[in-house]
Design a protein around this motif. Structure first.
Motif, mmCIF file in Angstrom:
data_model
loop_
_atom_site.group_PDB
_atom_site.id
_atom_site.type_symbol
_atom_site.label_atom_id
_atom_site.label_comp_id
_atom_site.label_asym_id
_atom_site.label_seq_id
_atom_site.Cartn_x
_atom_site.Cartn_y
_atom_site.Cartn_z
ATOM 1 N N ALA A 34 2.969 11.890 -10.051
ATOM 2 C CA ALA A 34 2.231 13.158 -10.143
ATOM 3 C C ALA A 34 3.203 14.327 -10.056
ATOM 4 O O ALA A 34 3.145 15.264 -10.870
ATOM 5 N N ILE A 35 4.129 14.272 -9.110
ATOM 6 C CA ILE A 35 5.125 15.336 -8.954
ATOM 7 C C ILE A 35 5.995 15.435 -10.198
ATOM 8 O O ILE A 35 6.266 16.534 -10.706
ATOM 9 N N LYS A 36 6.447 14.283 -10.703
ATOM 10 C CA LYS A 36 7.302 14.269 -11.898
ATOM 11 C C LYS A 36 6.647 15.000 -13.052
ATOM 12 O O LYS A 36 7.272 15.847 -13.704
ATOM 13 N N TYR A 37 5.386 14.692 -13.329
ATOM 14 C CA TYR A 37 4.717 15.291 -14.472
ATOM 15 C C TYR A 37 4.446 16.779 -14.265
ATOM 16 O O TYR A 37 4.513 17.554 -15.221
ATOM 17 N N VAL A 38 4.177 17.212 -13.048
ATOM 18 C CA VAL A 38 3.972 18.647 -12.795
ATOM 19 C C VAL A 38 5.290 19.395 -12.976
ATOM 20 O O VAL A 38 5.338 20.450 -13.621
ATOM 21 N N VAL A 39 6.380 18.849 -12.453
ATOM 22 C CA VAL A 39 7.677 19.515 -12.520
ATOM 23 C C VAL A 39 8.179 19.636 -13.955
ATOM 24 O O VAL A 39 8.728 20.661 -14.346
ATOM 25 N N ARG A 40 7.969 18.637 -14.773
ATOM 26 C CA ARG A 40 8.514 18.672 -16.132
ATOM 27 C C ARG A 40 7.596 19.340 -17.153
ATOM 28 O O ARG A 40 7.967 19.504 -18.309
ATOM 29 N N GLU A 41 6.409 19.725 -16.733
ATOM 30 C CA GLU A 41 5.394 20.278 -17.637
ATOM 31 C C GLU A 41 5.914 21.442 -18.473
ATOM 32 O O GLU A 41 5.715 21.476 -19.683
ATOM 33 N N ASP A 42 6.616 22.394 -17.869
ATOM 34 C CA ASP A 42 7.108 23.562 -18.620
ATOM 35 C C ASP A 42 8.119 23.199 -19.694
ATOM 36 O O ASP A 42 8.106 23.770 -20.775
ATOM 37 N N ASP B 257 1.395 16.767 -19.932
ATOM 38 C CA ASP B 257 1.987 16.323 -18.672
ATOM 39 C C ASP B 257 1.091 16.660 -17.482
ATOM 40 O O ASP B 257 1.032 15.902 -16.511
ATOM 41 N N LEU B 258 0.371 17.770 -17.538
ATOM 42 C CA LEU B 258 -0.570 18.088 -16.459
ATOM 43 C C LEU B 258 -1.719 17.092 -16.444
ATOM 44 O O LEU B 258 -2.191 16.699 -15.373
ATOM 45 N N ASP B 259 -2.161 16.663 -17.626
ATOM 46 C CA ASP B 259 -3.199 15.628 -17.692
ATOM 47 C C ASP B 259 -2.698 14.323 -17.084
ATOM 48 O O ASP B 259 -3.424 13.636 -16.366
ATOM 49 N N LYS B 260 -1.443 13.984 -17.360
ATOM 50 C CA LYS B 260 -0.871 12.767 -16.780
ATOM 51 C C LYS B 260 -0.769 12.889 -15.267
ATOM 52 O O LYS B 260 -1.069 11.940 -14.538
ATOM 53 N N ALA B 261 -0.362 14.065 -14.779
ATOM 54 C CA ALA B 261 -0.288 14.283 -13.334
ATOM 55 C C ALA B 261 -1.663 14.098 -12.699
ATOM 56 O O ALA B 261 -1.792 13.473 -11.641
ATOM 57 N N ARG C 97 0.840 -1.205 0.000
ATOM 58 C CA ARG C 97 0.000 0.000 0.000
ATOM 59 C C ARG C 97 0.877 1.258 0.000
ATOM 60 O O ARG C 97 0.648 2.185 -0.772
ATOM 61 N N GLU C 98 1.891 1.279 0.854
ATOM 62 C CA GLU C 98 2.778 2.438 0.953
ATOM 63 C C GLU C 98 3.547 2.665 -0.344
ATOM 64 O O GLU C 98 3.725 3.802 -0.776
ATOM 65 N N GLU C 99 4.007 1.582 -0.964
ATOM 66 C CA GLU C 99 4.736 1.704 -2.230
ATOM 67 C C GLU C 99 3.829 2.226 -3.343
ATOM 68 O O GLU C 99 4.239 3.060 -4.153
ATOM 69 N N THR C 100 2.595 1.746 -3.384
ATOM 70 C CA THR C 100 1.650 2.196 -4.398
ATOM 71 C C THR C 100 1.363 3.684 -4.233
ATOM 72 O O THR C 100 1.379 4.440 -5.212
ATOM 73 N N ILE C 101 1.129 4.118 -3.005
ATOM 74 C CA ILE C 101 0.881 5.535 -2.744
ATOM 75 C C ILE C 101 2.099 6.365 -3.151
ATOM 76 O O ILE C 101 1.966 7.410 -3.796
ATOM 77 N N GLY C 102 3.283 5.902 -2.809
ATOM 78 C CA GLY C 102 4.506 6.601 -3.188
ATOM 79 C C GLY C 102 4.687 6.679 -4.698
ATOM 80 O O GLY C 102 5.115 7.711 -5.231
ATOM 81 N N PHE C 103 4.356 5.596 -5.395
ATOM 82 C CA PHE C 103 4.437 5.572 -6.856
ATOM 83 C C PHE C 103 3.519 6.629 -7.460
ATOM 84 O O PHE C 103 3.915 7.389 -8.342
#
Length: 91
Positions: A39-47, A54-58, A28-34
């Protein structure tokens, strides 16, 4: 907004990694972390990469996280209808 979950990520059984992680492939913890990490990855790389896509993926990962951590509660009256042979919506 629909989840971004292309069919080519699904196995022959119709399940994708989301399904497999939530069924126990990861804890459960690993899934939540994944979900949070992606979500963070896609928001950060969006620009610098894919913009709105990428925002849709996030959002897909945030929506999945929400469904996983906070599943909808079952209507406590739903089973009463079965006992009385009809639908019962609690009213």
């Amino acid at each position: 907004m629909p989840e971004i979950r292309p069919d080519y990520y699904k196995g022959q059984d119709g399940k994708d990694l989301f399904d497999r992680f939530e069924a126990g492939l990861l804890s459960r913890e690993e899934t939540i972390g994944f979900y949070k990490g992606n979500a963070i990855k896609y928001v950060v790389r969006e620009d610098g990469k894919n913009g709105e896509e990428d925002l849709d993926k996030a959002l897909t990962y945030v929506q999945r996280l929400k469904k996983f951590k906070y599943p909808k509660r079952k209507n406590p009256f739903a089973d009463l209808g079965k006992a009385f042979g009809r639908a019962f919506n609690g009213r």
